[in-house]
Design an enzyme around this catalytic site. Sequence first.
Site, mmCIF file in Angstrom:
data_model
loop_
_atom_site.group_PDB
_atom_site.id
_atom_site.type_symbol
_atom_site.label_atom_id
_atom_site.label_comp_id
_atom_site.label_asym_id
_atom_site.label_seq_id
_atom_site.Cartn_x
_atom_site.Cartn_y
_atom_site.Cartn_z
ATOM 1 N N HIS A 92 7.862 7.762 6.039
ATOM 2 C CA HIS A 92 7.756 7.632 4.580
ATOM 3 C C HIS A 92 7.859 8.977 3.873
ATOM 4 C CE1 HIS A 92 7.006 3.402 4.999
ATOM 5 N NE2 HIS A 92 6.074 3.660 5.891
ATOM 6 N N SER A 108 3.670 -0.706 5.152
ATOM 7 C CA SER A 108 4.784 -0.093 5.874
ATOM 8 C C SER A 108 5.609 -1.178 6.570
ATOM 9 C CB SER A 108 4.259 0.960 6.853
ATOM 10 O OG SER A 108 5.311 1.695 7.428
#
Length: 311
Positions: free
Chosen positions: A196, A92
Amino acid sequence: MLVLVAPGQGAQAPGFLTEWLDLPGVRGALEAWSDAAGIDLIRYGTEAGADEIRDTAVAQPLLVAAGLASASLLFEDPADLPRTVGALAGHSVGEFTAASLAGVLPHEEALRLVRARGLAMAEAAAVTETGMAALLGGDPAVTVPHLEKLGLTPANINGAGQIVAAGTKEQLAALETDKPEGVRKVVALKVAGAFHTHHMAPAVETLAKAAADARGTGDPKAPYVSNKDGQAVAAGSEVLERLVGQVANPVRWDLCMETFKELGVTALIEVCPGGTLTGLAKRALPGVKTLALKSPADLDAARELIAEHSA
């Protein structure tokens, strides 16, 4: 072959940078990066409480700064990194750490963009009450379709049997009572939103505008493995494009680890605040030596591992 990885949001803890400030160059670097990001990284990394550093707009630049600072202490010369590391990747927001260490973005530019990312994601998360939850156990082939049936996104497919679901509070509540077959437990994560997923689409647009002004973008000097599909990306322009789009796309850390395996990984070091990714690697990459940089006391062991497994 050595892989260097950087953790994502949730790895931070109150005061975790305190011990690092006494090491050569760290305080000066954090001061410069604070100016670039417009945030007092030293205060947040040493004095702030858990709630303050849980804030997405704070946690993201703090994690990237910690990763860059700790990695810089592993190599006498920054030019040694691409000569000794066989691949770099981040989970991430850790992708920005990895991209900067690979030479795609200057450190100050990485911090500027990450701060913009964090602010944009926090703003997007405020639109709808959303969250994330980790699923313990289960088979991805069964779990993923079940999540999609509930309207949830498998936002992190981390390998080693770990999947993180993301969606609205109502969808997550439904998951608690309707778990996929084989899942033992659903654990709510202390994050500000459904990262996400499509809920982050507004943040992609904001980050794209910030990235359009990025200075000093270069091609990776060592293989850079992307969260999008686990593939090594050779062009800096594509890395930057993927960094932007990944805000609203699932993290495929399972595929990143598959690529490490294909590249012949023998050792993996996770930069500060390490622990999460080395835990996954221990389960998914048997036989690979792992080390997490949790404090300066880990540096000597990490340097020994680099000497033994350098590219």
